[in-house]
Design a protein around this motif. Sequence first.
Motif, PDB file in Angstrom:
ATOM      1  N   PRO A 110      -9.411  -0.749  12.294  1.00 19.57           N
ATOM      2  CA  PRO A 110     -10.796  -1.081  11.947  1.00 19.57           C
ATOM      3  C   PRO A 110     -11.024  -2.583  11.816  1.00 19.57           C
ATOM      4  O   PRO A 110     -12.149  -3.044  11.925  1.00 19.57           O
ATOM      5  CB  PRO A 110     -10.995  -0.381  10.600  1.00 19.57           C
ATOM      6  CG  PRO A 110      -9.635  -0.145  10.056  1.00 19.57           C
ATOM      7  CD  PRO A 110      -8.751   0.030  11.256  1.00 19.57           C
ATOM      8  N   ARG A 111      -9.962  -3.342  11.589  1.00 22.21           N
ATOM      9  CA  ARG A 111     -10.140  -4.786  11.434  1.00 22.21           C
ATOM     10  C   ARG A 111     -10.472  -5.453  12.753  1.00 22.21           C
ATOM     11  O   ARG A 111     -11.104  -6.492  12.798  1.00 22.21           O
ATOM     12  CB  ARG A 111      -8.871  -5.419  10.850  1.00 22.21           C
ATOM     13  CG  ARG A 111      -8.711  -5.137   9.383  1.00 22.21           C
ATOM     14  CD  ARG A 111      -7.307  -5.405   8.929  1.00 22.21           C
ATOM     15  NE  ARG A 111      -6.371  -4.496   9.591  1.00 22.21           N
ATOM     16  CZ  ARG A 111      -5.087  -4.440   9.314  1.00 22.21           C
ATOM     17  NH1 ARG A 111      -4.583  -5.250   8.418  1.00 22.21           N
ATOM     18  NH2 ARG A 111      -4.305  -3.596   9.919  1.00 22.21           N
ATOM     19  N   TYR A 149       0.823  -1.213   0.000  1.00 24.73           N
ATOM     20  CA  TYR A 149       0.000   0.000   0.000  1.00 24.73           C
ATOM     21  C   TYR A 149       0.856   1.261   0.000  1.00 24.73           C
ATOM     22  O   TYR A 149       0.384   2.333  -0.380  1.00 24.73           O
ATOM     23  CB  TYR A 149      -1.004   0.006   1.170  1.00 24.73           C
ATOM     24  CG  TYR A 149      -0.396   0.139   2.528  1.00 24.73           C
ATOM     25  CD1 TYR A 149      -0.023   1.384   3.027  1.00 24.73           C
ATOM     26  CD2 TYR A 149      -0.196  -0.965   3.335  1.00 24.73           C
ATOM     27  CE1 TYR A 149       0.543   1.512   4.270  1.00 24.73           C
ATOM     28  CE2 TYR A 149       0.380  -0.851   4.586  1.00 24.73           C
ATOM     29  CZ  TYR A 149       0.741   0.387   5.046  1.00 24.73           C
ATOM     30  OH  TYR A 149       1.306   0.519   6.281  1.00 24.73           O
ATOM     31  N   ARG A 159       0.649   5.391  10.760  1.00 30.23           N
ATOM     32  CA  ARG A 159      -0.739   5.130  11.167  1.00 30.23           C
ATOM     33  C   ARG A 159      -0.961   3.616  11.342  1.00 30.23           C
ATOM     34  O   ARG A 159      -1.694   3.188  12.230  1.00 30.23           O
ATOM     35  CB  ARG A 159      -1.659   5.704  10.087  1.00 30.23           C
ATOM     36  CG  ARG A 159      -3.118   5.610  10.325  1.00 30.23           C
ATOM     37  CD  ARG A 159      -3.573   6.409  11.515  1.00 30.23           C
ATOM     38  NE  ARG A 159      -4.983   6.141  11.754  1.00 30.23           N
ATOM     39  CZ  ARG A 159      -5.438   4.987  12.180  1.00 30.23           C
ATOM     40  NH1 ARG A 159      -4.600   4.013  12.433  1.00 30.23           N
ATOM     41  NH2 ARG A 159      -6.728   4.795  12.348  1.00 30.23           N
ATOM     42  N   ASN A 160      -0.300   2.817  10.504  1.00 36.60           N
ATOM     43  CA  ASN A 160      -0.396   1.364  10.636  1.00 36.60           C
ATOM     44  C   ASN A 160       0.511   0.837  11.740  1.00 36.60           C
ATOM     45  O   ASN A 160       0.142  -0.075  12.469  1.00 36.60           O
ATOM     46  CB  ASN A 160      -0.030   0.684   9.309  1.00 36.60           C
ATOM     47  CG  ASN A 160      -1.213   0.639   8.358  1.00 36.60           C
ATOM     48  OD1 ASN A 160      -2.051  -0.239   8.444  1.00 36.60           O
ATOM     49  ND2 ASN A 160      -1.294   1.612   7.474  1.00 36.60           N
ATOM     50  N   ARG A 178       3.763  12.517   3.902  1.00 35.46           N
ATOM     51  CA  ARG A 178       2.463  11.899   4.170  1.00 35.46           C
ATOM     52  C   ARG A 178       2.546  10.377   4.160  1.00 35.46           C
ATOM     53  O   ARG A 178       1.849   9.714   4.911  1.00 35.46           O
ATOM     54  CB  ARG A 178       1.450  12.353   3.114  1.00 35.46           C
ATOM     55  CG  ARG A 178       0.376  13.272   3.664  1.00 35.46           C
ATOM     56  CD  ARG A 178      -0.733  13.420   2.655  1.00 35.46           C
ATOM     57  NE  ARG A 178      -1.705  12.364   2.814  1.00 35.46           N
ATOM     58  CZ  ARG A 178      -2.814  12.496   3.537  1.00 35.46           C
ATOM     59  NH1 ARG A 178      -3.086  13.620   4.114  1.00 35.46           N
ATOM     60  NH2 ARG A 178      -3.658  11.494   3.662  1.00 35.46           N
ATOM     61  N   GLY A 196       1.581   9.662   7.585  1.00 38.23           N
ATOM     62  CA  GLY A 196       0.150   9.406   7.437  1.00 38.23           C
ATOM     63  C   GLY A 196      -0.169   7.945   7.181  1.00 38.23           C
ATOM     64  O   GLY A 196      -1.072   7.393   7.790  1.00 38.23           O
ATOM     65  N   HIS A 197       0.586   7.317   6.290  1.00 35.33           N
ATOM     66  CA  HIS A 197       0.255   5.940   5.940  1.00 35.33           C
ATOM     67  C   HIS A 197       0.974   4.921   6.818  1.00 35.33           C
ATOM     68  O   HIS A 197       0.340   4.111   7.485  1.00 35.33           O
ATOM     69  CB  HIS A 197       0.591   5.672   4.465  1.00 35.33           C
ATOM     70  CG  HIS A 197      -0.392   6.280   3.518  1.00 35.33           C
ATOM     71  ND1 HIS A 197      -1.428   5.570   2.970  1.00 35.33           N
ATOM     72  CD2 HIS A 197      -0.503   7.529   3.023  1.00 35.33           C
ATOM     73  CE1 HIS A 197      -2.134   6.360   2.177  1.00 35.33           C
ATOM     74  NE2 HIS A 197      -1.583   7.560   2.191  1.00 35.33           N
TER      75      HIS A 197
END
Lengths: 275, 353
Positions: free
Chosen positions: B347-348, B250, B271-272, B263, B267-268
Motif C-alpha cells: 500500500p505504500r 510488528y 505478506r511483507n 499466522r 500472514g504477517h
Amino acid sequence: MSALLDVEDLRVSFPSRSGPVEAVRGVSFTLGRERLGIVGESGSGKSQTGRAILGLTPPPGRTEARRLTFDGKDLRHASAAEWRAIRGKRISMVMQDPKFSLNPVMTVGRQLMEAAARGTAARDARAQALAMLEAVQIREPERVFRAYPHELSGGMGQRAMIAMMLITEPDLLIADEPTSALDVTVQIEVLRILDRLVRERGMGLIFISHDLRLVSSFCDRVLVMYAGKVVEELRASELTKARHPYTQGLFNCLPRIEGDRRPLPVLERDADWAR
Amino acid sequence: MTELADQEGRRGALPPLFGRILRLAVQLAVTLFGLLFVTFLIGRVVPIDPVLAAVGDRASASTYHKVYIELGLDKPIWEQFLIYADHVLHGDLGKSVLTGRPVLDDIASVFPATLELSTFAILIGTCIGVPAGVWAAVRQGKLVDQLVRVLGLVGYSAPIFWLGLLGLLFFYADLGWVGGPGRIGIAYQFDVTRITGLMLVDTALEGQWDAFWNAFSHIVLPGSLLGYYSMAYISRMTRSFMLAELGQEYIITARVKGVSEWRIVWGHALRNAAVPLVTVIALSYGYLLQGAVLTETIFAWPGIGMYLTNSLGSADMNAVLGATLVIGATFVMLNLLADLLYTLLDPRVRRGQ
C-alpha cells in the motif's frame, strides 16, 4: 491487595563470544493494580524487563527468575499455548514507535480485529475495534479503520496501537516508551488518553521510560534501574527525596526553565552501583 | 484534524494507480524503443554482410548490387533505422535464411515451447522454493535450514547438462518413469491441434487426455530440472527476506496480541516479504524465458534458446535479431508486471511518488 504480578530475581542474559551478557541482573518487584514506573538510561535493562514478563525475550536470549507469577500463575514454564492465552488477553504491551510496531501492509482495522479475543465473530470484532478507536479519541474511526499504518501520523498510529492493546481489556499493560517517538505536543495528548483508559478500567500499568519527570507525574511508584539492577525504589511523590546518587544525578541533570545552569551537571557513574 | 496526515492519500486511492500505470506505459515505450535501437545497432556492427547472407557468395555483382539497393543499405543510417523500426512495428522481422520462413512465424512456433517449459519450471520453483525458504527462516540454524541450504547449493553449482543427462539415463532409460526428449511422443505429435502452442493447454482444451499425459511425461523432467534451479535461488532469497521481516517490531506486536505462530509467519511476515519476492520470482521467470540453451539441447526441446543458438551458428542475422528482440521485450513486460504486482501488494507504493 493481592499482587497481580510478582517478580523475584529476574535475569535476562544473551550469549556472546565472551560468555553470556546479562542485560537484567536480578530484578524483583511486585505489582498490584497500580502504576509502576521503570526509569533508567539506555541499556539499563528496563525494556528487557518488560519483554521478559511477556515471555518475549528475543532469541537466543534466556530468561530466568526465582519467581515470575501473574495472577497466581507461574509463567516460568508456560507453554506456547498458555503464553498465547495470556498475551493480548491479560497482559499487553504498547511499544515505542508505531512506524515499526504496526504491520505496514495490513489495514489498521484488520490488525485491531486480530487483537480481539479469539472466537469473536467478525462483525462483533469490527464493532469492538471501532468502539476502541473511538475510545482513544479518534474522530473518524471508520476512516482510520480502513487506513494503512503509513497513512496515519505518529500520534494517530500510537492511539491505534493503544486501542489494539486494550481491546481485550487486559489486567496489565506494559507501556515501553510509548511516547518517546512522538512530537512533544502530541505526547501529552496520548499520555492523557492512556492515563484515562488505565484508570477507568482499573488495570495495572508498567510504564517504562527514560524520562524521570514524566514517570513521576504519571505513576504511583518508580523503580530506578542501572546496569540491569534496580538501584532504588521510590514513591513517585517522594522522588525528590531520592537517596541513591544515580537517581539524584538523573534528577539534577534535568534543565529548568528559571535560572541559568551552567555547566549542566554530568551524570556521575560509579562502578560500585553495578555490583 | 492536523493529525489526519493525508486527506489526499485515501481519497485518491485509485487515480494514483492509473497515473502509475500511465507512467509505466511511457517507461515501457521508451525501453522498447531503446531495445529496438540496440538490436538495430548490433545488426549493423557485426561483421556479417547482410547482402551476401541473402544472395549467397556465388551471386553476380549486379545481383549483389540490386539486393544492396533493395535492402536500403545505400540510404543514410538513420533512415535505415526508421525503415527497420517501421518493419518491426508491422510485425515484419525479415526472413530467416536458415528456415526460409518469416522470422516471426519461426518465433511463434518456438516461443510457446520455451514459455511452457519456463512456466512449468517457475511454478515448481515458486511452489517449493517459497515454503522451503520460509521453513528454513523459521528454523534458522536448525537441521531444516541446513538441508535447504545444501539443496540450494547443489542447485546452484551442479551443471544442468550433467543433471539432465543423469536424469534422462535414470528416469527415462532405466526406470521408464518419464518421457524422453521432445515435447510429446511421435504417436501423438501430429494429432495435437495447435491453439495456443502450449502442448499441455492445447491437449487439455481438446480433451485429448492421453496426449496430455504423454506431453506431461515429457515436460516433467526438464521442467523439474529448471524448476530446481529457480527453487535454489528463490528459497535462498525467501529465507533472507523472511529473516529480515521476522526481526521487525510488528512481529512482536503480533506476538503480544496472542496471534498464532502460523499466522505470524504466513500472514504477517510472508505478506511483507512477498513484496521483494515478486521481483525475485519475476526475474527468475524472465531468465528462464530467455531460453535454457543447454536444457533445450539435451531434451531436444524446440524452444527459443535452441532457435537462437542455431541461428547464431549459421550467421542468420534476421533470426538472431528477431529472437533477441522478442526475448528483450518479454523481459521488459515481465518487469512491468512485477511493478504492477508491487502496487497491489504494498500500500505504500500505491500512493505514488
